[in-house]
Design a protein around this motif. Structure first.
Motif, PDB file in Angstrom:
ATOM      1  N   CYS A 207      -1.263  -4.772   0.069  1.00 40.92           N
ATOM      2  CA  CYS A 207      -0.104  -4.013   0.542  1.00 40.92           C
ATOM      3  C   CYS A 207       0.309  -4.506   1.923  1.00 40.92           C
ATOM      4  CB  CYS A 207      -0.426  -2.529   0.596  1.00 40.92           C
ATOM      5  SG  CYS A 207       0.932  -1.569   1.285  1.00 40.92           S
TER       6      CYS A 207
ATOM      7  N   CYS B 265       0.839  -1.651   4.919  1.00 37.20           N
ATOM      8  CA  CYS B 265      -0.235  -1.078   5.759  1.00 37.20           C
ATOM      9  C   CYS B 265      -1.361  -2.082   5.992  1.00 37.20           C
ATOM     10  CB  CYS B 265      -0.784   0.187   5.112  1.00 37.20           C
ATOM     11  SG  CYS B 265      -1.652  -0.114   3.569  1.00 37.20           S
TER      12      CYS B 265
ATOM     13  N   CYS C 200      -0.338   5.673   3.287  1.00 35.85           N
ATOM     14  CA  CYS C 200       0.656   4.722   2.767  1.00 35.85           C
ATOM     15  C   CYS C 200       0.853   5.002   1.274  1.00 35.85           C
ATOM     16  CB  CYS C 200       0.141   3.307   2.987  1.00 35.85           C
ATOM     17  SG  CYS C 200       1.256   2.022   2.395  1.00 35.85           S
TER      18      CYS C 200
ATOM     19  N   CYS D  50       0.686   3.002  -1.140  1.00 33.80           N
ATOM     20  CA  CYS D  50      -0.327   2.339  -1.970  1.00 33.80           C
ATOM     21  C   CYS D  50      -1.547   3.247  -2.138  1.00 33.80           C
ATOM     22  CB  CYS D  50      -0.723   0.990  -1.365  1.00 33.80           C
ATOM     23  SG  CYS D  50      -1.610   1.090   0.191  1.00 33.80           S
TER      24      CYS D  50
HETATM   25 ZN    ZN Z   1      -0.187   0.351   1.879  1.00 35.21          ZN
END
Ligand code: ZN
Length: 330
Positions: free
Chosen positions: A105, A108, A119, A121
């Protein structure tokens, strides 16, 4: 997402984020080791960048002399060296980002948090593990498309002139296509027809294929889902079944009609069906009840959702369980 998160799902999600981050750094370490062996020039330039970065932080902390000028110079130097590294990596036949950590990701950097908030994700992983936890109690066996036996459907027209085998191969082809083209905004499906015609079997094939494709699929009988939801609601358990169902990529509610008709069940069912329609996310519902039995058992507002917003499929044939039994007895 509210705060009612399953601790197990949270822990699993957090540890997956951590292992993603570790993996990104481990890969970077491997790349660095490889470069230091095969292209020492790049390696020494890389180390110079690290040194300049340290000088930069020292300059910022010490805050002495012509600080702005020093910072600008160091930043410029770093930028130039970074560009040089990219060129050199390409010359040596490596991708230009070979010495940059590649995070799953990029928002983040696999830390799981952005400005102190979880986040997206991280939230997605929590959803995934919450649904997995939910599915663990599902007693329905999952099947592959190859296991579907079309021979169990008659190729002789029934009293209304419909050939069950033809109708079923049509439904099967459409379900395969549903899986192949599935997205988080696919249409909802409504399977109805007598007991033992393969509705649960087909649902389980869709569930299995989509789980294998990485989608978050909640699959169980409506009765089990509602028992869990009721236990959560009356605090006999501390799960969040309804929220997990509502947030899944696909929800398959099997055997509608098998649950007790209680105010709690009816309103929970309506809440799930209606919220997912409003979110424009797909749900698959199957039932052994006929349309008139459905009308007797449920509110018009629920029935109208199925008939108006779902693609409906009527299953035809003779109870497969009976046919299988007969084949065994032979
Ligand atoms: Zn993330």
């Amino acid at each position: 997402m509210n705060n009612n998160i399953s601790p197990t799902a949270f822990t699993k999600a957090a540890s997956e984020i951590e292992s993603r981050r570790n993996k990104a750094f481990q890969t970077l370490e491997l790349h660095k080791a490889e470069i230091s062996q095969k292209a020492p020039e790049i390696d020494s330039l890389y180390n110079r960048i690290l040194k300049t970065s340290i000088d930069l932080s020292r300059a910022i902390i010490s805050h002495s002399g012509d600080i702005d000028k020093i910072i600008d110079e160091l930043k410029n130097k770093n930028l130039q060296n970074q560009l040089k590294i990219k060129v050199m990596l390409r010359e040596f036949g490596y991708p230009e980002d070979y010495l940059t950590a590649k995070f799953t990701c990029p928002i983040c950097d696999d830390s799981g948090y952005v400005n102190g908030n979880r986040c997206n994700c991280f939230n997605e992983l929590i959803k995934k593990y919450t649904v997995e936890e939910l599915n663990e109690s599902c007693k329905i066996e999952l099947h592959d498309f190859e296991e579907f036996n079309m021979e169990l459907y008659s190729n002789i027209p029934d009293s209304s002139g419909i050939i069950p085998r033809e109708r079923m191969s049509d439904i099967l082809a459409q379900c395969k296509n549903y899986v192949d083209t599935f997205s988080k905004n696919s249409c909802s499906l409504f399977f109805f027809g007598n007991t033992g015609l393969g509705k649960t079997f087909i649902s389980s094939m869709i569930a299995k294929a989509l789980i294998e494709k990485g989608f978050n699929v909640a699959f169980d009988s409506i009765n089990n889902f509602l028992i869990r939801a009721e236990n959560d609601h009356f605090r006999r358990s501390n799960g969040n079944t309804v929220e997990a169902i509502i947030n899944a990529d696909l929800v398959i509610l099997d055997d509608l009609g098998s649950e007790f008709s209680t105010p709690f069940n009816n309103s929970t069912l309506y809440n799930i069906i209606n919220t997912r329609i409003n979110m424009e996310v797909p749900t698959i519902v199957s039932t052994n009840l006929s349309l008139s039995e459905l009308n007797d058992k449920y509110d018009d507002r629920i029935i109208s959702r199925f008939t108006g917003m779902y693609n409906t499929y009527r299953f035809f044939g003779t109870d497969i369980r009976q046919i299988k039994r007969r084949m065994k007895d032979r």
